[in-house]
Design a protein around this motif. Sequence first.
Motif, PDB file in Angstrom:
ATOM      1  N   ALA A   8       0.829  -1.209   0.000  1.00 41.83           N
ATOM      2  CA  ALA A   8       0.000   0.000   0.000  1.00 41.83           C
ATOM      3  C   ALA A   8       0.859   1.253   0.000  1.00 41.83           C
ATOM      4  O   ALA A   8       0.581   2.214  -0.733  1.00 41.83           O
ATOM      5  N   PHE A   9       1.916   1.247   0.800  1.00 44.55           N
ATOM      6  CA  PHE A   9       2.788   2.432   0.851  1.00 44.55           C
ATOM      7  C   PHE A   9       3.621   2.576  -0.426  1.00 44.55           C
ATOM      8  O   PHE A   9       3.844   3.696  -0.900  1.00 44.55           O
ATOM      9  N   ILE A  10       4.064   1.452  -0.979  1.00 46.60           N
ATOM     10  CA  ILE A  10       4.839   1.531  -2.222  1.00 46.60           C
ATOM     11  C   ILE A  10       3.974   2.080  -3.352  1.00 46.60           C
ATOM     12  O   ILE A  10       4.424   2.884  -4.175  1.00 46.60           O
ATOM     13  N   GLN A  11       2.710   1.672  -3.359  1.00 47.15           N
ATOM     14  CA  GLN A  11       1.773   2.148  -4.384  1.00 47.15           C
ATOM     15  C   GLN A  11       1.210   3.532  -4.060  1.00 47.15           C
ATOM     16  O   GLN A  11       0.428   4.077  -4.830  1.00 47.15           O
ATOM     17  N   ASP A  12       1.650   4.084  -2.922  1.00 48.87           N
ATOM     18  CA  ASP A  12       1.220   5.416  -2.481  1.00 48.87           C
ATOM     19  C   ASP A  12      -0.299   5.504  -2.344  1.00 48.87           C
ATOM     20  O   ASP A  12      -0.937   6.504  -2.709  1.00 48.87           O
ATOM     21  N   LYS A  13      -0.884   4.439  -1.807  1.00 51.03           N
ATOM     22  CA  LYS A  13      -2.334   4.414  -1.583  1.00 51.03           C
ATOM     23  C   LYS A  13      -2.669   5.047  -0.240  1.00 51.03           C
ATOM     24  O   LYS A  13      -1.804   5.174   0.625  1.00 51.03           O
ATOM     25  N   ASP A  14      -3.933   5.406  -0.079  1.00 50.61           N
ATOM     26  CA  ASP A  14      -4.411   5.934   1.206  1.00 50.61           C
ATOM     27  C   ASP A  14      -4.497   4.765   2.182  1.00 50.61           C
ATOM     28  O   ASP A  14      -5.374   3.900   2.047  1.00 50.61           O
ATOM     29  N   ILE A  15      -3.595   4.733   3.153  1.00 51.76           N
ATOM     30  CA  ILE A  15      -3.476   3.569   4.025  1.00 51.76           C
ATOM     31  C   ILE A  15      -4.730   3.339   4.865  1.00 51.76           C
ATOM     32  O   ILE A  15      -5.116   2.198   5.135  1.00 51.76           O
ATOM     33  N   HIS A  16      -5.400   4.415   5.256  1.00 52.26           N
ATOM     34  CA  HIS A  16      -6.598   4.262   6.083  1.00 52.26           C
ATOM     35  C   HIS A  16      -7.774   3.724   5.252  1.00 52.26           C
ATOM     36  O   HIS A  16      -8.548   2.889   5.738  1.00 52.26           O
ATOM     37  N   SER A  17      -7.856   4.192   4.012  1.00 55.79           N
ATOM     38  CA  SER A  17      -8.907   3.660   3.124  1.00 55.79           C
ATOM     39  C   SER A  17      -8.645   2.192   2.824  1.00 55.79           C
ATOM     40  O   SER A  17      -9.579   1.369   2.790  1.00 55.79           O
ATOM     41  N   GLU A  18      -7.375   1.854   2.607  1.00 61.28           N
ATOM     42  CA  GLU A  18      -7.014   0.456   2.350  1.00 61.28           C
ATOM     43  C   GLU A  18      -7.354  -0.421   3.550  1.00 61.28           C
ATOM     44  O   GLU A  18      -7.857  -1.537   3.396  1.00 61.28           O
ATOM     45  N   THR A  19      -7.066   0.083   4.740  1.00 56.70           N
ATOM     46  CA  THR A  19      -7.375  -0.672   5.954  1.00 56.70           C
ATOM     47  C   THR A  19      -8.882  -0.847   6.090  1.00 56.70           C
ATOM     48  O   THR A  19      -9.370  -1.947   6.427  1.00 56.70           O
ATOM     49  N   SER A  20      -9.655   0.214   5.825  1.00 50.71           N
ATOM     50  CA  SER A  20     -11.118   0.140   5.897  1.00 50.71           C
ATOM     51  C   SER A  20     -11.654  -0.898   4.914  1.00 50.71           C
ATOM     52  O   SER A  20     -12.544  -1.697   5.246  1.00 50.71           O
ATOM     53  N   LEU A  21     -11.094  -0.888   3.733  1.00 47.24           N
ATOM     54  CA  LEU A  21     -11.544  -1.821   2.697  1.00 47.24           C
ATOM     55  C   LEU A  21     -11.225  -3.252   3.086  1.00 47.24           C
ATOM     56  O   LEU A  21     -12.046  -4.164   2.905  1.00 47.24           O
ATOM     57  N   LYS A  22     -10.025  -3.460   3.657  1.00 49.63           N
ATOM     58  CA  LYS A  22      -9.602  -4.808   4.028  1.00 49.63           C
ATOM     59  C   LYS A  22     -10.429  -5.374   5.183  1.00 49.63           C
ATOM     60  O   LYS A  22     -10.789  -6.545   5.191  1.00 49.63           O
ATOM     61  N   ILE A  23     -10.719  -4.486   6.193  1.00 44.93           N
ATOM     62  CA  ILE A  23     -11.409  -4.968   7.395  1.00 44.93           C
ATOM     63  C   ILE A  23     -12.918  -5.044   7.177  1.00 44.93           C
ATOM     64  O   ILE A  23     -13.567  -6.043   7.484  1.00 44.93           O
ATOM     65  N   PHE A  24     -13.482  -3.943   6.634  1.00 43.53           N
ATOM     66  CA  PHE A  24     -14.939  -3.813   6.577  1.00 43.53           C
ATOM     67  C   PHE A  24     -15.520  -4.032   5.180  1.00 43.53           C
ATOM     68  O   PHE A  24     -16.737  -4.057   5.012  1.00 43.53           O
ATOM     69  N   GLY A  25     -14.624  -4.135   4.183  1.00 42.56           N
ATOM     70  CA  GLY A  25     -15.123  -4.329   2.825  1.00 42.56           C
ATOM     71  C   GLY A  25     -15.720  -3.066   2.231  1.00 42.56           C
ATOM     72  O   GLY A  25     -16.436  -3.142   1.230  1.00 42.56           O
ATOM     73  N   THR A  26     -15.470  -1.937   2.817  1.00 40.76           N
ATOM     74  CA  THR A  26     -16.019  -0.658   2.347  1.00 40.76           C
ATOM     75  C   THR A  26     -15.061   0.475   2.701  1.00 40.76           C
ATOM     76  O   THR A  26     -14.251   0.354   3.619  1.00 40.76           O
ATOM     77  N   LEU A  27     -15.188   1.586   1.953  1.00 40.03           N
ATOM     78  CA  LEU A  27     -14.382   2.774   2.250  1.00 40.03           C
ATOM     79  C   LEU A  27     -15.074   3.693   3.241  1.00 40.03           C
ATOM     80  O   LEU A  27     -14.485   4.684   3.691  1.00 40.03           O
ATOM     81  N   ASP A  28     -16.314   3.372   3.602  1.00 39.95           N
ATOM     82  CA  ASP A  28     -17.114   4.271   4.445  1.00 39.95           C
ATOM     83  C   ASP A  28     -16.593   4.373   5.869  1.00 39.95           C
ATOM     84  O   ASP A  28     -16.940   5.313   6.588  1.00 39.95           O
ATOM     85  N   LYS A  29     -15.802   3.390   6.287  1.00 37.71           N
ATOM     86  CA  LYS A  29     -15.342   3.389   7.686  1.00 37.71           C
ATOM     87  C   LYS A  29     -13.857   3.760   7.797  1.00 37.71           C
ATOM     88  O   LYS A  29     -13.124   3.252   8.643  1.00 37.71           O
TER      89      LYS A  29
END
Length: 897
Positions: free
Chosen positions: A704-725
């Motif tokens: 995620a960091f190498i791809q310069d992604k939003d780490i919190h959005s990535e974490t939300s997506l991984k845990i909750f399956g959504t970007l809303d959290k």
Amino acid sequence: MRTLTIIDTFGFFFRSYYALPPLRNSEGFPTGLLLGFANLIHNLYQEGDNEFLVFALEGGGVNHRKLIDPSYKATRQPTPEELLMQLPIAIGWIEKMGFPNISIEGYEADDIIASLSAWGVKNGHKVKIVSQDKDLYQLLNENICLYDPSKKREIEVKDCIEKWGVCPQDFVAFQSLIGDSSDNISGVKGIGLKTAQKIINHYHSLDAIYADEANWENVFTKRVATLLKEGKESAYKSQELVKLHQDLIQDFTPTPFPKHNPLLAIVDELEKLDFERLSLKVKKQSPFGYKKEPSKGIGHKKLEVQEGDFGFTYELLTSFQEAMQILKNHPLNQPIAYDCETDSLDIHQANMVGFSFCLDGKKGYYVPMRHFYLGVPKQMEVEEGKALIEEIFKHPIIGHNLKFDYLITKNNFSLTPQNLILDSMLLAWLYDSTASVGLDRQMYRWFNHKMISFESIVKRGENFSHIQLDEALKYAAEDAVATYRLYFRLESELEAQNLSHLLNLAKTLEFPMITTLASMEEEGICIDVVFFENLREIATEQIASLGSQIYQLAGEDFNLNSPQQLSHILFSKLGLQGSKQVKGGYSTEEKVLEKIKNDHPIISLVLQYREASKLRNTYIDPLLKLVNEDNKIFTSFLQTGTATGRLSSKAPNLQNIPVRSEAGKKIRQGFVAQEGNVLLSIDYSQIELRLLAHFSEDPTLIEAFIQDKDIHSETSLKIFGTLDKRSIAKNINFGLIYGMGSKKLSETLKISINEAKSYIESYFATFPTVKSYLKNQEENILHNGYAQTLLGHRRYFDFDSATDFQKSNYLREGINSIFQGSAADLIKMAMNEIHHFIQNTEIKMLIQVHDELIFELPEKNAMQKGEEIAKIMNEIYTLKVPLRCGISIGKNWAELK
């Protein structure tokens, strides 16, 4: 009857200094006091009736009256520097003219005068005291008079009665009632001059006054009787302070006044001071001519101290040639411990009073330059002292809190070390960052040696320039020798315990950091004074208005700043539900009030009142007090202020200004760039999370960091399956680094503990490598007793004597220290590199707030320069994930976010 003339030496010097205009000789040296003194001696010679002459001086050591009342003379203003510059010369003249000057340790000149007077009368002399000090009126009788040299008249018993309304024999009791504001003697509060005269002329002594207390109603008004009763203790203490000792001198051989003019012994010096008319008169009065007297230099002292495992000798250096020879004989590659003494702790205002140094850990030297007290001996000339420091700075320098000495020396003499700089305080902190690193504590820890405390030699209201040379010598030399010994003791301890990497960390990071921080502290940052003054007015109006509304809702006035009184109003009178019991009632802390904010309108007003009060009292008022004439404030950065390795700041603390609150935004708005410049902020983005990815080697986080992604959005997506959290994911991400458990997360997110627990479990299921890493680190901390940062800085924990609750806290703090301390390692490395990069440019590094650096620079090309600095920060260390910085520019600090 032969006359013994006693000179109230410093009393006369003071009057002479203030009576004459600010005279100077052709070289610009002040001479008013010296001319007055020379004229006094000449006039006494001309009068021809002074058979014996003696000078009374202040004694050294602790003034015995200070033991009676520490506040005695505490309110006196510092002696003017121009007066103090002339004193050593005048004292030297007394010796050269052959007159005795008498002082007794612990006693004042007035006590010497009183004792000499008693001796003189006892031995058949008439006594003439050259002084107008009212404290000496108590000595007047038919054989003792005061003498006013300016009016050439004697002051006798009748003059005391005429001026003060009491007889000399009653003068002590009289002073005991009225006190003396110049000496901070309180007397009896409310009793004035006229009332005291009536009381003393009726009773004549304090004992008689208080023995007749039953009869006071027939003598005094009710008010006076009350004042006397309430002021009895003060009256007797004042009597102890004003009564002069007359029994200090039992045996004394007076020196006859010479037949020739005593000034002949110093006539060459009179000429050098441009006293031409006087020197001409003196020469004419000597039919045999005159001889130039050889100068009598002040010798140096060599003394020795031995205590426990620590011993040293110490020497006062006032000869430039001798001091320079000592330094020239010291090899250039060998270190010198260096410590300076000042008249203030403010690096921008302080004058260096003197400095000490040590070459071998055995002997300390002290070089005095600006000690200003009555009777100070010869000192090193300031320019000579500068030359000696310049020689010292060619060598490696060891200091304890060297940044202070570095800045004092630079600000006083524009000198900086030209070789390595080493700091025993930083080495002590690296050895154990949780222990006290003060020199006193470290010397006791390693050498079982108790250092001379600053407070024991520098009294309240005074500074180091007031300290006598013998005391200053021992204190300052001890500091230098202790610094030398401590540094090498710590170095050997680190090597013996296989901690050489900490020595390397000191030399490559922490020691160079001294100059980096020093340059930031020198620069300061501008504030908009008008903005803060207006903000203060608004806050003051808000405080008054909110207070009025709160009192109206409460139905009564009370102390809003008292938690106990507020608790009573909220939970007893208004019946609100308290949730946390404390001593004196229920807690009124902010988080408690936030929970019941909607239960009563008074709560919201109380929170607003506290916000406005904090804004004014914690930020606005202190900043306005600290601002200088250039509208700048200067913070002091502490390298040893935290156990984690983070820098902290003080006076003012710029790192505790709230980031998210409205008050914090308002305060930041007042920090501004100078005309034509802008402020530049560069801060590490999500540095602790990047370190988590680096340490744990979690593939998902790394990717995620190498791809310069939003780490919190990535974490939300991984845990909750959504970007809303995303906000929940952000709290979990950072919470794990700071040791947050399910209870804390539930409070932060305002959810149930079970729900918070499930979130954490989901996180660890998604990032199993992170969970494994954190678990391993806890085990390592528990096993080793310390947490370690990226560069090897350690924070120790005492698990052996800890309770289970303490152990869990230690583990949480240990995990936090790994990330916070490693982030501190990186920012400090970057700061040192940036310091070199911006040298000799218009870019100034001003403030560090954890992961953020703030600069000031010209507006033109500011973003380009920001990108160049960010590149340094991003490339300062190679992690398994890239470092990234955010850049922002604004006219004030608030615009930078």
